[in-house]
Design a protein around this motif. Structure first.
Motif, PDB file in Angstrom:
ATOM      1  N   LEU A  61      33.119  38.436  48.054  1.00  0.00           N
ATOM      2  CA  LEU A  61      32.460  39.557  47.393  1.00  0.00           C
ATOM      3  C   LEU A  61      33.489  40.595  46.982  1.00  0.00           C
ATOM      4  O   LEU A  61      34.322  41.008  47.795  1.00  0.00           O
ATOM      5  N   PHE A  62      33.422  40.994  45.707  1.00  0.00           N
ATOM      6  CA  PHE A  62      34.345  41.982  45.164  1.00  0.00           C
ATOM      7  C   PHE A  62      33.565  43.023  44.373  1.00  0.00           C
ATOM      8  O   PHE A  62      32.490  42.732  43.837  1.00  0.00           O
ATOM      9  N   PRO A  63      34.107  44.227  44.252  1.00  0.00           N
ATOM     10  CA  PRO A  63      33.497  45.196  43.324  1.00  0.00           C
ATOM     11  C   PRO A  63      33.591  44.661  41.899  1.00  0.00           C
ATOM     12  O   PRO A  63      34.467  43.874  41.568  1.00  0.00           O
ATOM     13  N   SER A  64      32.686  45.116  41.072  1.00  0.00           N
ATOM     14  CA  SER A  64      32.752  44.752  39.662  1.00  0.00           C
ATOM     15  C   SER A  64      34.021  45.313  39.036  1.00  0.00           C
ATOM     16  O   SER A  64      34.422  46.445  39.328  1.00  0.00           O
ATOM     17  N   PRO A  65      34.692  44.566  38.165  1.00  0.00           N
ATOM     18  CA  PRO A  65      35.875  45.107  37.464  1.00  0.00           C
ATOM     19  C   PRO A  65      35.522  46.219  36.492  1.00  0.00           C
ATOM     20  O   PRO A  65      36.417  46.869  35.956  1.00  0.00           O
ATOM     21  N   LEU A  66      34.240  46.466  36.275  1.00  0.00           N
ATOM     22  CA  LEU A  66      33.810  47.542  35.392  1.00  0.00           C
ATOM     23  C   LEU A  66      33.675  48.868  36.133  1.00  0.00           C
ATOM     24  O   LEU A  66      33.380  49.892  35.504  1.00  0.00           O
ATOM     25  N   GLU A  67      33.898  48.864  37.443  1.00  0.00           N
ATOM     26  CA  GLU A  67      33.825  50.099  38.215  1.00  0.00           C
ATOM     27  C   GLU A  67      34.894  51.096  37.763  1.00  0.00           C
ATOM     28  O   GLU A  67      35.974  50.704  37.313  1.00  0.00           O
ATOM     29  N   ILE A  68      34.597  52.379  37.922  1.00  0.00           N
ATOM     30  CA  ILE A  68      35.506  53.421  37.456  1.00  0.00           C
ATOM     31  C   ILE A  68      36.672  53.637  38.414  1.00  0.00           C
ATOM     32  O   ILE A  68      37.802  53.904  37.988  1.00  0.00           O
ATOM     33  N   HIS A  69      36.436  53.514  39.706  1.00  0.00           N
ATOM     34  CA  HIS A  69      37.484  53.779  40.703  1.00  0.00           C
ATOM     35  C   HIS A  69      38.636  52.793  40.519  1.00  0.00           C
ATOM     36  O   HIS A  69      38.417  51.580  40.445  1.00  0.00           O
ATOM     37  N   PRO A  70      39.891  53.255  40.444  1.00  0.00           N
ATOM     38  CA  PRO A  70      41.020  52.349  40.180  1.00  0.00           C
ATOM     39  C   PRO A  70      41.219  51.301  41.270  1.00  0.00           C
ATOM     40  O   PRO A  70      41.648  50.179  40.967  1.00  0.00           O
ATOM     41  N   ASP A  71      40.933  51.640  42.530  1.00  0.00           N
ATOM     42  CA  ASP A  71      41.065  50.648  43.596  1.00  0.00           C
ATOM     43  C   ASP A  71      40.039  49.532  43.436  1.00  0.00           C
ATOM     44  O   ASP A  71      40.333  48.362  43.692  1.00  0.00           O
ATOM     45  N   HIS A  72      38.834  49.894  43.018  1.00  0.00           N
ATOM     46  CA  HIS A  72      37.795  48.880  42.796  1.00  0.00           C
ATOM     47  C   HIS A  72      38.215  47.935  41.672  1.00  0.00           C
ATOM     48  O   HIS A  72      38.042  46.714  41.766  1.00  0.00           O
ATOM     49  N   GLN A  73      38.761  48.493  40.600  1.00  0.00           N
ATOM     50  CA  GLN A  73      39.208  47.669  39.480  1.00  0.00           C
ATOM     51  C   GLN A  73      40.328  46.727  39.904  1.00  0.00           C
ATOM     52  O   GLN A  73      40.314  45.534  39.579  1.00  0.00           O
ATOM     53  N   ALA A  74      41.306  47.263  40.632  1.00  0.00           N
ATOM     54  CA  ALA A  74      42.448  46.448  41.053  1.00  0.00           C
ATOM     55  C   ALA A  74      41.999  45.305  41.950  1.00  0.00           C
ATOM     56  O   ALA A  74      42.455  44.158  41.809  1.00  0.00           O
ATOM     57  N   LEU A  75      41.099  45.603  42.890  1.00  0.00           N
ATOM     58  CA  LEU A  75      40.627  44.570  43.809  1.00  0.00           C
ATOM     59  C   LEU A  75      39.832  43.506  43.069  1.00  0.00           C
ATOM     60  O   LEU A  75      39.969  42.300  43.348  1.00  0.00           O
ATOM     61  N   ALA A  76      39.013  43.927  42.093  1.00  0.00           N
ATOM     62  CA  ALA A  76      38.228  42.962  41.327  1.00  0.00           C
ATOM     63  C   ALA A  76      39.123  42.026  40.527  1.00  0.00           C
ATOM     64  O   ALA A  76      38.919  40.802  40.517  1.00  0.00           O
ATOM     65  N   LEU A  77      40.110  42.577  39.853  1.00  0.00           N
ATOM     66  CA  LEU A  77      41.009  41.745  39.043  1.00  0.00           C
ATOM     67  C   LEU A  77      41.841  40.811  39.911  1.00  0.00           C
ATOM     68  O   LEU A  77      42.075  39.645  39.553  1.00  0.00           O
ATOM     69  N   ALA A  78      42.282  41.305  41.055  1.00  0.00           N
ATOM     70  CA  ALA A  78      43.012  40.433  41.983  1.00  0.00           C
ATOM     71  C   ALA A  78      42.098  39.339  42.508  1.00  0.00           C
ATOM     72  O   ALA A  78      42.518  38.186  42.693  1.00  0.00           O
ATOM     73  N   GLY A  79      40.835  39.696  42.750  1.00  0.00           N
ATOM     74  CA  GLY A  79      39.875  38.706  43.236  1.00  0.00           C
ATOM     75  C   GLY A  79      39.620  37.607  42.233  1.00  0.00           C
ATOM     76  O   GLY A  79      39.443  36.439  42.612  1.00  0.00           O
ATOM     77  N   ILE A  80      39.599  37.951  40.938  1.00  0.00           N
ATOM     78  CA  ILE A  80      39.385  36.940  39.903  1.00  0.00           C
ATOM     79  C   ILE A  80      40.511  35.911  39.923  1.00  0.00           C
ATOM     80  O   ILE A  80      40.274  34.702  39.871  1.00  0.00           O
ATOM     81  N   GLU A  81      41.749  36.383  40.018  1.00  0.00           N
ATOM     82  CA  GLU A  81      42.876  35.447  40.049  1.00  0.00           C
ATOM     83  C   GLU A  81      42.903  34.666  41.356  1.00  0.00           C
ATOM     84  O   GLU A  81      43.222  33.467  41.363  1.00  0.00           O
ATOM     85  N   ALA A  82      42.544  35.306  42.469  1.00  0.00           N
ATOM     86  CA  ALA A  82      42.482  34.594  43.746  1.00  0.00           C
ATOM     87  C   ALA A  82      41.441  33.483  43.692  1.00  0.00           C
ATOM     88  O   ALA A  82      41.678  32.371  44.198  1.00  0.00           O
ATOM     89  N   LEU A  83      40.308  33.767  43.084  1.00  0.00           N
ATOM     90  CA  LEU A  83      39.265  32.749  42.948  1.00  0.00           C
ATOM     91  C   LEU A  83      39.763  31.562  42.136  1.00  0.00           C
ATOM     92  O   LEU A  83      39.510  30.407  42.479  1.00  0.00           O
TER      93      LEU A  83
END
Length: 228
Positions: A61-83
């Motif tokens: 489970l990851f935050p949506s990459p559309l979230e405004i918070h920069p940490d949420h965005q970074a974690l989402a994008l990293a999660g996509i590549e990890a997946l």
């Protein structure tokens, strides 16, 4: 399964642990990255991959990459590549925090769990002094139950992706409402609507004005009138 919070402070980790307990979850694991410093880089991606493999997780489970918070965005994008690197049978579910997903493909009824969720949100006293986060999150949950029938009063929305379908699924995660409607076959502007030609035979009939007024009152916009 254990939960993981990459960025947090010691003070916040105490609250998160208390909230997890209220929700019936195991104690979280913290990576203690400073707030607003998370980067989507090789270190973070590989750490997600290693943690998922060590735990045997098949759903991340990851935050949506559309979230405004920069940490949420970074974690989402990293999660996509990890997946992508983890591959089948691993799935990821991206969730909403303060930015609604434009095209969620999974709605979960949380009516029964809503009191526990509200109790968990009440733990964050200092954050709630800044603004009524709990009230606004609850409003989003109420909204998401709209399409789930009268028995559901609260729901959460997710966008789920299977690792093997990541390339095909990603455009839908980022698309807006208009492109979503177009993909589903709905018209989004006048150029997408078929032209309707209304042919009215006049022959000097006194009802011509009435016929034209009738056409003018129609709500369909892309039409033409041909008087013969």
């Amino acid at each position: 399964r254990s939960t993981l919070f990459p960025y947090t402070t010691l003070f916040r980790s105490v609250k998160l642990t208390a909230a997890a307990e209220l929700l019936g979850l195991p104690a979280p694991t913290f990576w203690r990255e400073p707030d607003r410093t998370l980067d989507c880089n090789e270190t973070l991606i590989q750490r997600i991959v290693d943690t998922a493999r060590e735990s045997g997780a098949d759903l991340l489970l990851f935050p949506s990459p559309l979230e405004i918070h920069p940490d949420h965005q970074a974690l989402a994008l990293a999660g996509i590549e990890a997946l992508r690197r983890l591959g089948a049978p691993v799935h990821a579910a991206f969730y909403e925090i303060n930015t609604p997903l434009p095209t969620p493909n999974l709605l979960v009824d949380i009516t029964a769990a809503m009191p526990r969720k509200q109790a968990a949100m009440a733990v964050f006293v200092s954050q709630l002094k800044e603004q009524p986060y709990a009230q606004r999150i609850t409003g989003l949950n109420y909204f998401r139950s709209y399409f789930m029938g009268a028995s559901a009063t609260a729901a959460e929305a997710f966008f789920t992706i299977a690792a093997e379908n990541i390339d095909a699924s990603l455009p839908f995660l980022f698309e807006g409402a208009l492109s979503c409607r177009r993909r589903q076959g709905f018209p989004v502007d006048a150029s997408d609507l078929p032209l309707i030609s209304v042919i009215i035979r006049s022959m000097d009939r006194p009802t011509l004005d009435e016929a034209l007024r009738s056409v003018a009152l129609q709500t369909y916009s892309n039409c033409e009138v041909i008087v013969t």
